[in-house]
Design an enzyme around this catalytic site. Sequence first.
Site, PDB file in Angstrom:
ATOM      1  N   ASN A   1      -4.857   2.954  -3.968  1.00  0.00           N
ATOM      2  CA  ASN A   1      -6.243   3.094  -3.503  1.00  0.00           C
ATOM      3  C   ASN A   1      -6.828   4.473  -3.822  1.00  0.00           C
ATOM      4  O   ASN A   1      -7.570   5.052  -3.017  1.00  0.00           O
ATOM      5  CB  ASN A   1      -6.359   2.787  -2.001  1.00  0.00           C
ATOM      6  CG  ASN A   1      -6.174   1.304  -1.692  1.00  0.00           C
ATOM      7  OD1 ASN A   1      -5.146   0.905  -1.165  1.00  0.00           O
ATOM      8  ND2 ASN A   1      -7.146   0.472  -2.057  1.00  0.00           N
TER       9      ASN A   1
ATOM     10  N   LYS B   1     -12.048  -8.655  -8.176  1.00  0.00           N
ATOM     11  CA  LYS B   1     -12.627  -9.108  -6.908  1.00  0.00           C
ATOM     12  C   LYS B   1     -14.047  -9.622  -7.163  1.00  0.00           C
ATOM     13  O   LYS B   1     -14.956  -8.832  -7.446  1.00  0.00           O
ATOM     14  CB  LYS B   1     -12.628  -7.958  -5.903  1.00  0.00           C
ATOM     15  CG  LYS B   1     -11.219  -7.573  -5.495  1.00  0.00           C
ATOM     16  CD  LYS B   1     -11.142  -6.388  -4.575  1.00  0.00           C
ATOM     17  CE  LYS B   1      -9.691  -6.221  -4.087  1.00  0.00           C
ATOM     18  NZ  LYS B   1      -9.448  -4.909  -3.471  1.00  0.00           N
TER      19      LYS B   1
ATOM     20  N   LYS C   1       0.842  -1.194   0.000  1.00  0.00           N
ATOM     21  CA  LYS C   1       0.000   0.000   0.000  1.00  0.00           C
ATOM     22  C   LYS C   1       0.877   1.243   0.000  1.00  0.00           C
ATOM     23  O   LYS C   1       1.832   1.335   0.786  1.00  0.00           O
ATOM     24  CB  LYS C   1      -0.910   0.005   1.227  1.00  0.00           C
ATOM     25  CG  LYS C   1      -1.895  -1.168   1.276  1.00  0.00           C
ATOM     26  CD  LYS C   1      -2.949  -1.084   0.185  1.00  0.00           C
ATOM     27  CE  LYS C   1      -3.999  -2.183   0.348  1.00  0.00           C
ATOM     28  NZ  LYS C   1      -5.014  -2.130  -0.734  1.00  0.00           N
TER      29      LYS C   1
HETATM   30 MG    MG Z   1      -6.329  -2.286  -4.448  1.00  0.00          MG
END
Ligand code: MG
Length: 387
Positions: free
Chosen positions: A208, A280, A181
């Site tokens: 993100n 996802k 991240k």
């Molecule tokens: Mg992601």
Amino acid sequence: MLRYEGLEVYRVDLTLRAPVGTSAGTHLERPVALVRVLSDAGDGWGECGALAGGTAVDPSLDGVWPTLVDVVPARLGRAAASRGGEVPPAGVVAHLFDTTAPNRLAAAAVEMAVLDLELRAAGRSLADYLGIGAAAPPDRAPPDGVPAGAMVGIPADRSVDTLLAAVEGWVTRGFGRVRVKVAPGWDVVPMTAIRQAFPDLRLQADGNGAYRVGDADRLAALDALDLGCLEQPLPHADLPGHAALADRLDTPIGLDESLTTVRAVTDAVKYGACEVACLKPARLGGLLAARRAVDRCREAGVSAFVGGLFETGLARTANAVLSGVPGMDLPGDLSDPADYLVANPAPYPGAAGGRVVLPGVPGVGSTPDLLTLSQLGATVERFGRDG
Ligand code: MG
């Protein structure tokens, strides 16, 4: 025929072992909804991917809950009634719901449960259903399985040493890919430190949605690090911006939050905004939609991997199997839920040596344990058989 007898919706409040920092906030609580479809020939289980606080494009679990306990039982009941009492086939479950966010997340859970039920009744594994030969037959030595990737959040202390220790932990355990991240102010320096320490590691960065197109000059410093991709640098709706960044940077641009439907995947790929896809199933509306999304990526020559949402062993097992379909050519987020959940109510094959051996048992391959759910204080809403 599988006669529909009802539905149970469980909620269990799980906790992550340690806070996971991202540019969009910190995850710690992990409430999970599980659905169980009941039939005269057995049950099937599905898991909802909604997180405690949601994401930029996914509602929170509390936001999906009314859909799970009001809309789902009504739709499923009506669909069964219109089929003379038969459980609607997994292939049509997604069509019972529109593509608004709560419906996509709920549909994914119900579809998984119906698919699990169908496969159990037919004595087939999910891997077999998806045409994957990598599942472990009970009578033969297990094959290699699929490669597992790991994810590392932004350390609470923002220390590069802490980050390097976390990455080293995964590398030592045999994980060949680590997704890290990043956020403005926590990107080039920590990623450079990882690359220097692990020259051969398959390394990805995930923003993100925290950057803007104006950050392109600074992000270009990542080009020296041979990253597998920079995932979702810009807000989810900014496909032109991602296409511009893809032109500007050598680092492949990945998308995650932008990929909410198969159509969105198709469009993003067509616009040149998506060079790597983080898919996802929970967000796309189910395993079958995700399978179609993989196909779109493969046809366009775009690499894909399955992304994680801190699943229990149930959905993560399904994700591991999905990771074996042609076109899922990058390691997915397939670490063991025991690594991030204090308690995991559904078994997982494990990721020993950085690989997951796909289950060959009938169904999705994992059954939530009712005793564990009860011990964890799970609540259940019943519709039908016992309700
Ligand atoms: Mg992601």
